[in-house]
Design a protein around this motif. Structure first.
Motif, PDB file in Angstrom:
ATOM      1  N   SER A 648      18.581  36.290 -11.555  1.00 46.57           N
ATOM      2  CA  SER A 648      18.736  36.954 -10.261  1.00 46.57           C
ATOM      3  C   SER A 648      17.598  37.928  -9.978  1.00 46.57           C
ATOM      4  CB  SER A 648      20.072  37.711 -10.197  1.00 46.57           C
ATOM      5  OG  SER A 648      20.206  38.588 -11.306  1.00 46.57           O
ATOM      6  N   CYS A 677      10.776  33.074  -4.673  1.00 45.54           N
ATOM      7  CA  CYS A 677      11.981  33.852  -4.988  1.00 45.54           C
ATOM      8  C   CYS A 677      12.759  34.195  -3.725  1.00 45.54           C
ATOM      9  CB  CYS A 677      11.604  35.136  -5.730  1.00 45.54           C
ATOM     10  SG  CYS A 677      10.981  34.855  -7.410  1.00 45.54           S
ATOM     11  N   GLU A 678      12.042  34.375  -2.614  1.00 44.90           N
ATOM     12  CA  GLU A 678      12.744  34.657  -1.363  1.00 44.90           C
ATOM     13  C   GLU A 678      13.618  33.475  -0.963  1.00 44.90           C
ATOM     14  OE1 GLU A 678      11.748  36.101   3.194  1.00 44.90           O
ATOM     15  OE2 GLU A 678      10.168  35.278   1.916  1.00 44.90           O
ATOM     16  N   GLN A 679      13.092  32.270  -1.125  1.00 44.64           N
ATOM     17  CA  GLN A 679      13.873  31.093  -0.793  1.00 44.64           C
ATOM     18  C   GLN A 679      15.087  30.949  -1.702  1.00 44.64           C
ATOM     19  OE1 GLN A 679      13.265  29.167   1.866  1.00 44.64           O
ATOM     20  NE2 GLN A 679      11.535  30.539   2.357  1.00 44.64           N
ATOM     21  N   ALA A 681      16.726  33.528  -3.116  1.00 43.48           N
ATOM     22  CA  ALA A 681      17.507  34.773  -3.104  1.00 43.48           C
ATOM     23  C   ALA A 681      17.395  35.509  -4.433  1.00 43.48           C
ATOM     24  CB  ALA A 681      18.971  34.495  -2.767  1.00 43.48           C
ATOM     25  N   ALA A 683      15.463  38.624  -6.421  1.00 40.93           N
ATOM     26  CA  ALA A 683      14.699  39.846  -6.207  1.00 40.93           C
ATOM     27  C   ALA A 683      13.445  39.822  -7.069  1.00 40.93           C
ATOM     28  CB  ALA A 683      15.548  41.068  -6.553  1.00 40.93           C
ATOM     29  N   ASP A 704       9.871  43.284  -3.696  1.00 42.64           N
ATOM     30  CA  ASP A 704      10.912  44.181  -3.211  1.00 42.64           C
ATOM     31  C   ASP A 704      10.913  45.521  -3.934  1.00 42.64           C
ATOM     32  OD1 ASP A 704      12.061  42.004  -1.628  1.00 42.64           O
ATOM     33  OD2 ASP A 704      12.680  41.206  -3.580  1.00 42.64           O
TER      34      ASP A 704
END
Length: 796
Positions: A648, A677-679, A681, A683, A704
């Motif tokens: 995660s 990583c954005e696709q 989800a 962080a 982030d």
């Protein structure tokens, strides 16, 4: 005897050696010397020592009257030990060798008691014509003084024995013997109050198999226990003059009758806080009323007896404490302290010595409870002891055992121990085969090596993948020796401590979490970084114990972190082996603690090799734990790993961040990781941020969260202050005001957006044209979206 008229004194008027005139001449002198003397006086005949008479004081001293004394010989009444001395004095006076003798001697009373006296013996000659003479003895009763001196001397000697470690049984025997010599004909009894304070237990000599002490092992506290029970109950001396008529002692009456006990007295024994801890009692075959002198002497004996009992309790407590210090509380085996002592003792002998450190890699996920892990260790210890050459086994870690052998072990013995330890094991619910790695070190006869060095060699020889290995004869690095020998002590003394490094939201400047980094607070070397000791921790098989410690310490700091504003979860580094330890997993699963609300787990890609570790991570992720993939980008399969693992959080390795903002390849990699990583989800955390330029760059590239020396160095929880964190947040928010870009770049971006191009396409077009995003970095999808959102907010 007390008649003042000389004619009325029978022993004076019947003296055959004096004439009537002579009697008249010496009557007044004899009255003053004998009858009226305040001291016990005695008149005897020279030669044989026949007693002719005595005064009242002499009768009272020996407890007799004149009719008993008159006509007896002095030699029959003195103590047998002083008879020869007394007859020698009588002979010298009879022969005229001296006219006055002074000496000390004892008398024996009819009741058996001994009386000490200082004697002044004078020869008195009769008429010159008959040559006869008499012996007059004037005595000082020194019984009380001598008894006090003897008792004091004996008590000092007994006290010296107590200080030298004499046992309570030996001291009790000497004390009761001293008391019996003074007071009783039946016996004296020393008792100790039991912990429940209901019963007095007699302290009997070890060889006592019969008699009064043997028949009276326990006395109830209270009136039913006679004088002893009453003294313990009231906390003051007590006496019972007629036990056979006392209705309270019904249960003890048969014992008293059997041994002829009629009366008794007792004094309590007190500890340093004034609590009763026992009694000293004396028992008589006749009615006896103790005097003040008796009570005083008994109190002296009782004081020494209390010291003996207190000393025995302290010795027992010290023995238990020594046993506790030298014993592992989980398994009952030796711990590292006891192991070092035994190894040092064996090294002093001119024989070879081997130590084998065995690290338990299993029993894996079947050991769902710590009790099963303890069972596994004790079972393996029993197997090693059964080999015959192994006198000692110690539990030297959470999952480690050390075997000591009085022999020179080689590869053959190491493989034999490995086969023995890895045999299938029945743990009640299943049969498992333990996975064990063994390192062996040998000290040959005459080799100069200490216990810590030998254990360090064996520890460093433990193979990382199981099996066995014997250490090379040459010693490893001395610095490693010292640290290996100190690892177990460091765990015991809580020298490993977490240092927290905060993590911040790069957009808002808010502290949203932290990472707990272990430090060794060494007592002499100061604070050691992980690079100094992590390899040793792994080599000694204590990696999971370190993880245990970090979880416990981080959980205990939770409330303090919230007070300081150090919000969010704390990331803790774990290994694949930690995830295979069911005791460790059991702590993480604990529904009462709910650690998933405050802890996240960090692993490097290399720790995901074993399928069992991945399965454990999936279970923990399902519970709510955040799983972070550390040092992302350094492995060949890093990009594919985040598709298949329960991750995660991705932490971009600081080696990429350090190359910003002037390295295009690092920018491209970070931008790609952020977009991927954005696709998914996931962080993204950028590690190792040290400058404002790096912070702006990673933020604009889509990261982030930031972590690094720019925001704060790792430090103990005590070093954090709420104000300092708040000032840093405000400063970062001020620096994070939106930055402008060139007009050409803005127009081109808006144009492409209005044409319906995606953020990724827009970023690629801007970069091809040479445009830069805010902060001077390359464009990426995240920075494009951020700019578009800002433009939308400006429009009315």
């Amino acid at each position: 005897m007390t008649d003042p008229d000389p004619a009325g004194v029978s022993w004076l008027t019947d003296l055959p050696l004096l004439s009537e005139a002579q009697r008249d001449q010496v009557a007044s002198a004899f009255r003053r010397a004998l009858i009226e003397s305040p001291l016990p006086s005695l008149l005897t005949r020279t030669g044989d020592g026949l007693i002719l008479g005595c005064n009242r004081q002499f009768e009272e001293m020996l407890g007799v009257d004149e009719t008993v004394v008159h006509g007896r010989f002095v030699g029959d009444m003195v103590h047998p030990g002083d008879r020869e001395k007394t007859l020698a004095v009588l002979g010298r006076l009879t022969r005229g060798e001296t006219t006055l003798e002074r000496y000390e001697a004892r008398w024996v009373r009819p009741d058996g008691r001994v009386v000490w006296t200082r004697r002044n013996i004078l020869r008195v000659d009769g008429p010159a014509e008959d040559g006869s003479s008499y012996i007059v003895g004037v005595m000082e009763d020194q019984t009380s003084l001598r008894l006090a001196q003897e008792m004091s001397s004996a008590l000092v000697d007994i006290g010296t024995g107590i200080a030298s470690g004499a046992s309570l049984e030996e001291t009790a025997q000497r004390l009761t013997g001293l008391a019996e010599a003074r007071w009783t004909q039946v016996g004296c009894l020393l008792t100790v109050l039991d912990p429940e304070r209901n019963v007095l237990k007699a302290i009997c000599p070890r060889d006592a198999s019969s008699g009064f002490l043997f028949d009276l092992p326990e006395i109830p506290v209270g009136a039913t226990g006679g004088a002893c029970g009453t003294a313990a109950w009231r906390g003051e001396p007590a006496a019972v003059s007629n036990l056979l008529e006392d209705a309270h002692v019904e249960d003890l009456r048969s014992t008293f009758l059997r041994h002829g006990v009629v009366s008794s007295w007792a004094v309590p024994l007190h500890d340093q806080d004034g609590r009763v801890i026992g009694t000293l009692g004396a028992f008589y075959s006749y009615p006896f009323e103790p005097t003040e002198e008796d009570w005083g002497a008994a109190a002296s004996v009782a004081g020494v007896a209390a010291i003996a009992i207190i000393a025995e309790k302290r010795r027992q407590s010290a023995t238990r404490e020594q046993q506790r210090v030298r014993t592992d509380p989980r398994t009952g085996l030796l711990n590292d302290v006891g192991l070092i002592e035994h190894v040092e003792t064996l090294l002093a002998a001119p024989e070879p010595l081997s130590v084998a450190v065995a690290t338990l890699r299993g029993p894996g996920r079947l050991a769902s409870l710590d009790s099963i892990a303890r069972h596994a260790l004790t079972t393996l210890a029993a197997r090693g002891l059964a080999l015959g050459q192994v006198p000692h086994v110690a539990a030297t870690g959470v999952t480690s055992l050390t075997f000591v052998a009085r022999a020179e072990w080689g590869e053959r013995e190491a493989r034999l121990l490995h086969r023995v330890l890895t045999r299938p094991m029945d743990i009640g619910t299943a049969v498992i085969r333990p996975e064990v790695a063994i390192g062996v070190a040998v000290s040959t006869a005459g080799e100069s090596v200490n216990a810590a060095e030998l254990l360090a060699r064996a520890t460093l020889a433990v193979p990382s993948r199981g099996g066995s290995r014997v250490a090379e004869p040459e010693a490893p690095d001395a610095g490693n020796h010292d640290l290996v020998a100190e690892v177990t002590r460091a765990f015991r003394e809580n020298e490993f401590v977490p240092y927290y490094q905060p993590q911040f939201n790069l957009a808002t400047g808010e502290a949203i979490g932290s990472e707990a980094l272990v430090r060794w607070n060494h007592p002499t070397r100061g604070v050691l970084s992980p690079a100094s000791f992590l390899s040793i921790i792994e080599c000694t098989g204590a990696s999971t114990e370190l993880a245990f410690m970090m979880v416990r310490r981080v959980a205990s700091d939770h409330a303090r972190r919230l007070e300081l504003g150090l919000n969010g979860n704390v990331a803790i580094n774990v290994t694949g082996d930690d995830l295979l330890n069911e005791s460790f997993l059991q702590i993480l699963r604990d529904p009462d603690q709910r650690l998933w609300r405050q802890i996240s787990l960090e692993l490097t890609e290399a720790q995901f090799v074993r399928p069992d570790a991945v399965a454990a991570l999936e279970e923990l992720a399902a519970l709510g734990y955040s799983i972070a993939l550390d040092d992302f980008g350094t492995g060949y399969s890093a990009l594919s790993a985040i598709h298949t693992l329960p991750v995660s959080i991705v932490k971009i390795d600081q080696s990429f961040v350090a190359r910003l903002p002037h390295d295009a390849s690092a920018e491209a990699l970070i931008a790609a990781i952020s977009a991927l990583c954005e696709q998914l989800a996931i962080a993204v955390v950028a590690e190792g941020i040290e400058t404002e330029q790096q912070a702006r760059a990673v933020r604009d590239l889509g990261c982030d969260i930031g972590q690094g020396y720019l925001f704060g160095r790792p430090q103990p929880i005590e070093a954090f202050t709420p104000d300092a964190l708040q000032r840093k947040d405000q400063a970062r928010r001020a620096r994070r005001a939106p930055r402008t870009i060139g007009d050409a770049a803005r127009l081109r971006l808006v144009e492409l957006h209005e044409q319906g191009a995606s953020p990724n396409s827009i970023a690629a077009a801007l970069n091809r044209s040479g445009y830069r995003a805010p902060g001077g970095t390359r464009w990426h999808a995240r920075s494009v979206r951020t700019f578009i959102d800002q433009e939308d907010q400006r429009r009315p």
